[in-house]
Design a protein around this motif. Structure first.
Motif, PDB file in Angstrom:
ATOM      1  N   THR A 181       0.833  -1.209   0.000  1.00  8.44           N
ATOM      2  CA  THR A 181       0.000   0.000   0.000  1.00  8.44           C
ATOM      3  C   THR A 181       0.868   1.259   0.000  1.00  8.44           C
ATOM      4  N   ARG A 182       1.964   1.247   0.750  1.00  9.05           N
ATOM      5  CA  ARG A 182       2.885   2.398   0.735  1.00  9.05           C
ATOM      6  C   ARG A 182       3.470   2.604  -0.662  1.00  9.05           C
ATOM      7  N   LEU A 183       3.839   1.513  -1.321  1.00 10.88           N
ATOM      8  CA  LEU A 183       4.399   1.590  -2.668  1.00 10.88           C
ATOM      9  C   LEU A 183       3.370   2.185  -3.645  1.00 10.88           C
ATOM     10  N   GLU A 184       2.131   1.707  -3.582  1.00 15.07           N
ATOM     11  CA  GLU A 184       1.071   2.243  -4.450  1.00 15.07           C
ATOM     12  C   GLU A 184       0.846   3.724  -4.180  1.00 15.07           C
ATOM     13  N   HIS A 185       0.834   4.097  -2.902  1.00 10.84           N
ATOM     14  CA  HIS A 185       0.616   5.500  -2.539  1.00 10.84           C
ATOM     15  C   HIS A 185       1.747   6.381  -3.073  1.00 10.84           C
ATOM     16  N   THR A 186       2.985   5.910  -2.941  1.00  2.89           N
ATOM     17  CA  THR A 186       4.142   6.669  -3.444  1.00  2.89           C
ATOM     18  C   THR A 186       4.052   6.852  -4.961  1.00  2.89           C
ATOM     19  N   LEU A 187       3.646   5.795  -5.676  1.00  5.75           N
ATOM     20  CA  LEU A 187       3.492   5.896  -7.129  1.00  5.75           C
ATOM     21  C   LEU A 187       2.411   6.909  -7.515  1.00  5.75           C
ATOM     22  N   LYS A 188       1.297   6.895  -6.796  1.00 10.09           N
ATOM     23  CA  LYS A 188       0.217   7.856  -7.066  1.00 10.09           C
ATOM     24  C   LYS A 188       0.686   9.283  -6.814  1.00 10.09           C
ATOM     25  N   GLU A 189       1.443   9.479  -5.732  1.00 11.61           N
ATOM     26  CA  GLU A 189       1.954  10.808  -5.415  1.00 11.61           C
ATOM     27  C   GLU A 189       2.912  11.297  -6.504  1.00 11.61           C
ATOM     28  N   ARG A 190       3.759  10.422  -7.033  1.00 12.37           N
ATOM     29  CA  ARG A 190       4.704  10.821  -8.069  1.00 12.37           C
ATOM     30  C   ARG A 190       3.995  11.139  -9.380  1.00 12.37           C
ATOM     31  N   LYS A 191       2.924  10.395  -9.680  1.00 17.37           N
ATOM     32  CA  LYS A 191       2.157  10.666 -10.904  1.00 17.37           C
ATOM     33  C   LYS A 191       1.482  12.026 -10.854  1.00 17.37           C
ATOM     34  N   ARG A 192       1.050  12.426  -9.671  1.00 16.44           N
ATOM     35  CA  ARG A 192       0.398  13.743  -9.511  1.00 16.44           C
ATOM     36  C   ARG A 192       1.378  14.877  -9.774  1.00 16.44           C
ATOM     37  N   ARG A 193       2.636  14.680  -9.457  1.00 20.46           N
ATOM     38  CA  ARG A 193       3.637  15.739  -9.618  1.00 20.46           C
ATOM     39  C   ARG A 193       4.131  15.704 -11.002  1.00 20.46           C
TER      40      ARG A 193
END
Length: 193
Positions: A181-193
């Motif tokens: 879940t942390r990995l998925e969240h980090t990927l989502k955060e990077r896509k937003r930027r």
């Protein structure tokens, strides 16, 4: 409730009667069984039709009057807590379990906080904005090593409607669910930027 003009006149003229007597007379006269004593009382109050009571009769004195400075030993004293209210006021440090299974602690006479949060802040400082403490094991275990700081965005991914059921998962699967879940969240955060 709707009242006719005759009904309103009746209540206004009989507002000084006892409420129960006025209600019985009202029902007998107009046949309105749907009207309760409370309905008539509220109608009287809304229209400011007073009962005629003006307080104690002239010359009335209270049964117990104490001279200044001569109160009996059982009279109320400033700072005393009545016995019926004692259950609500706890000493600082008093702990209890909440309905959700968390341990809470009183940090002031009428102010309590989750114990895990209190101990975390004592050890690591204030929890930053946008972060949340998530339990690794038993919720009642308040030791800071049992809790981890996670971004608020992970909450719904862990336990939300489309989440991974982190709270219900066996203890051996929890670290894996948290890492994915942390990995998925980090990927989502990077896509937003």
């Amino acid at each position: 409730m709707k009242y006719t003009k005759d009904e309103l006149d009746f209540v206004e003229q009989h507002c000084q009667m006892l409420r129960s007597d006025m209600h019985a007379e009202f029902v007998k006269r107009f046949g309105r069984c749907d009207i309760s004593i409370r309905n008539l009382d509220e109608l009287r109050k809304r229209n400011r039709w007073l009962t005629g009571r003006t307080g104690p009769p002239p010359g009335w004195k209270p049964r117990y009057k104490f001279p200044v400075g001569h109160r009996p030993a059982n009279a109320f004293k400033v700072g005393n807590i009545p016995k019926h209210k004692f259950k609500r006021i706890r000493e600082i440090g008093f702990e209890f379990l909440t309905k959700d299974g968390y341990t809470a602690i009183y940090i002031a006479p009428k102010h309590f906080v989750p114990k895990h949060r209190y101990l975390w802040e004592q050890k690591y400082g204030a929890i930053p904005a946008g972060y949340f403490l998530k339990c690794k094991g038993d919720r009642a275990d308040s030791d800071p090593s049992n809790w981890e700081l996670i971004p608020r965005g992970l909450i719904s991914m862990l336990d939300g409607p489309q989440g991974r059921g982190y709270s219900r998962a066996p203890a051996e699967l929890k670290p894996i669910i948290m890492a994915v879940t942390r990995l998925e969240h980090t990927l989502k955060e990077r896509k937003r930027r």
